[in-house]
Design an enzyme around this catalytic site. Structure first.
Site, mmCIF file in Angstrom:
data_model
loop_
_atom_site.group_PDB
_atom_site.id
_atom_site.type_symbol
_atom_site.label_atom_id
_atom_site.label_comp_id
_atom_site.label_asym_id
_atom_site.label_seq_id
_atom_site.Cartn_x
_atom_site.Cartn_y
_atom_site.Cartn_z
ATOM 1 N N GLY A 1 0.830 -1.202 0.000
ATOM 2 C CA GLY A 1 0.000 0.000 0.000
ATOM 3 C C GLY A 1 0.867 1.255 0.000
ATOM 4 O O GLY A 1 1.465 1.585 -1.008
ATOM 5 N N SER B 1 6.480 -4.456 -1.915
ATOM 6 C CA SER B 1 6.051 -3.113 -2.297
ATOM 7 C C SER B 1 6.240 -2.183 -1.098
ATOM 8 O O SER B 1 7.335 -2.098 -0.560
ATOM 9 C CB SER B 1 4.605 -3.160 -2.813
ATOM 10 O OG SER B 1 4.247 -1.989 -3.482
ATOM 11 N N TRP B 2 5.184 -1.474 -0.665
ATOM 12 C CA TRP B 2 5.314 -0.678 0.563
ATOM 13 C C TRP B 2 5.764 -1.553 1.732
ATOM 14 O O TRP B 2 6.493 -1.096 2.610
ATOM 15 C CB TRP B 2 3.994 0.014 0.897
ATOM 16 C CG TRP B 2 3.888 0.400 2.339
ATOM 17 C CD1 TRP B 2 3.109 -0.187 3.296
ATOM 18 C CD2 TRP B 2 4.601 1.460 3.016
ATOM 19 N NE1 TRP B 2 3.293 0.428 4.521
ATOM 20 C CE2 TRP B 2 4.199 1.439 4.365
ATOM 21 C CE3 TRP B 2 5.533 2.401 2.598
ATOM 22 C CZ2 TRP B 2 4.693 2.336 5.308
ATOM 23 C CZ3 TRP B 2 6.045 3.297 3.533
ATOM 24 C CH2 TRP B 2 5.617 3.271 4.867
ATOM 25 N N ASP C 1 7.672 -5.221 -13.743
ATOM 26 C CA ASP C 1 6.967 -4.458 -12.710
ATOM 27 C C ASP C 1 6.837 -3.002 -13.148
ATOM 28 O O ASP C 1 7.843 -2.328 -13.379
ATOM 29 C CB ASP C 1 7.757 -4.560 -11.405
ATOM 30 C CG ASP C 1 7.012 -4.019 -10.193
ATOM 31 O OD1 ASP C 1 6.124 -3.159 -10.360
ATOM 32 O OD2 ASP C 1 7.340 -4.453 -9.073
ATOM 33 N N HIS D 1 4.275 -6.860 -10.845
ATOM 34 C CA HIS D 1 4.467 -6.382 -9.485
ATOM 35 C C HIS D 1 3.881 -7.295 -8.417
ATOM 36 O O HIS D 1 4.475 -7.489 -7.365
ATOM 37 C CB HIS D 1 3.832 -4.990 -9.355
ATOM 38 C CG HIS D 1 3.968 -4.380 -7.994
ATOM 39 N ND1 HIS D 1 5.181 -3.970 -7.480
ATOM 40 C CD2 HIS D 1 3.038 -4.111 -7.031
ATOM 41 C CE1 HIS D 1 5.000 -3.463 -6.265
ATOM 42 N NE2 HIS D 1 3.714 -3.539 -5.970
#
Length: 363
Positions: free
Chosen positions: A58, A133-134, A308, A340
């Protein structure tokens, strides 16, 4: 013409190594009485196994049960939790609004929450920290503050959050899109997803497209006074959410939007992301790579999709170079033929293989 043999999904589908499972236990942990934040958590696998702290993406992405399927349930004790403001944690942006749910919602707060969750669940030794990711950003930020807690970092889809990284995802050719929507005037994810890019920009005026993230943030910060304003805000959140959701897969699944098209998820996801992005992720610029000497003391395993478009491969390249500059090679560096999402087949299988191959923790 017969298109029936073409691939329609790059997701793992029924290719998981480990089966879906029910949580061993779950609960709500109060982490901030002043702001009222309580974290929802679930525990999977072996209650006496090696602890794994799973950090979702996120920010605002929340967890789902399939996220426990990267791990051998006989070996690992897997902790999933929803970060502040989203998922089943309380309060959420969707239920209480951003003024409430974004209070005391910073990277430092989230790092503190991991410490509190460790303590509450009796995790006293080292643990594996797994994030994409985050979640990779938060995992690195946590490890820099608490390296003694980390047996390994298993990171997917590296997100460093520099201005150039966010511009690639959200700015691209937006300022001139009205004049030449298919002109390659700047690098960006729009190059591979021109139709979806048009949807993202359609919410904004020509003037607002000069700074896409700031324009969306103004919409999200609005306190709706009418049903029309509420609908405008919701539509903006869903559009923002769908942009990232669709382009996360190498084979986009526009017709199957899943959680990204859900109103409550989108409100949390979009508004929390915009909040963090407007504040440089609440991380001092250069802090992550500038602390490579600390990260280099921990085995770092990296999986990154070559295709990605949410977090281009150059972000993993910068992390690898920083680790090498600190005198350490990544323990694993796997570039997959994927996009991704962690749920892309090659990413999911690579992550599972890394977890299966980690040295057993002593004690």
């Amino acid at each position: 013409m017969d298109f029936s043999r073409l691939e329609t999904s790059s997701k793992i589908g029924d290719g998981w190594v480990y089966p879906a499972a029910q949580p061993l236990s779950s609960g709500l942990l109060e982490v901030d009485a002043e702001a009222g934040h309580r974290l929802y958590w679930e525990e999977y696998g072996n209650a006496a196994g090696e602890p794994v702290m799973f950090l979702h993406g996120g920010p605002g992405g929340a967890c789902a049960p399939d996220m426990a399927r990267f791990f051998d349930p006989a070996r690992y004790r897997v902790i999933l939790f929803d970060q502040r403001g989203c998922g089943k944690s309380e309060p959420t942006v969707a239920s209480a609004g951003p003024a409430v749910a974004l209070r005391n919602n910073t990277t430092a707060d989230l790092i503190g929450d991991i410490v509190k969750l460790r303590d509450a669940l009796g995790i006293t030794g080292k643990m594996h920290v797994f994030g994409g990711s985050w979640g990779s950003t938060l995992a690195m930020a946590y490890a820099i503050e608490h390296p003694a807690h980390c047996a390994s970092l298993v990171l997917r889809g590296i997100f460093l959050g520099a201005a150039e990284d966010l511009d690639y995802l959200y700015q691209g050719n937006a300022a001139t899109w009205h004049e030449a929507p298919y002109a390659l005037t700047a690098p960006g994810a729009y190059i591979s997803y021109p139709g979806e890019w048009g949807e993202l920009l359609s919410v904004l005026t020509v003037e607002e497209r000069r700074d896409v993230m700031a324009a969306y943030k103004r919409i999200f910060d609005m306190v709706p006074a009418t049903e029309a304003e509420r609908e405008t805000q919701l539509q903006a959140a869903v559009t923002w959410s769908l942009w990232e959701g669709v382009i996360s897969n190498m084979i986009p699944e526009s017709a199957a939007t899943g959680k990204f098209g859900d109103a409550d998820f989108a409100l949390c996801f979009a508004q929390i992301e915009a909040h963090y992005f407007a504040n440089n992720l609440f991380i001092e610029p250069g802090h992550l790579l500038g602390s490579a000497d600390v990260l280099a003391t921990i085995p770092v395993h990296i999986v990154h999709g070559r295709f990605d478009q949410v977090c281009p491969l150059t972000q993993a390249s910068r992390l690898v170079a920083a680790l090498q500059g600190a005198g350490a090679e990544p323990a694993t560096y796997m570039v997959t033929n994927a996009g991704h999402s962690a749920m892309e087949r090659e990413n999911a299988l690579a992550l599972t293989a890394i977890m299966d191959g980690l040295p057993t923790l002593a004690g």
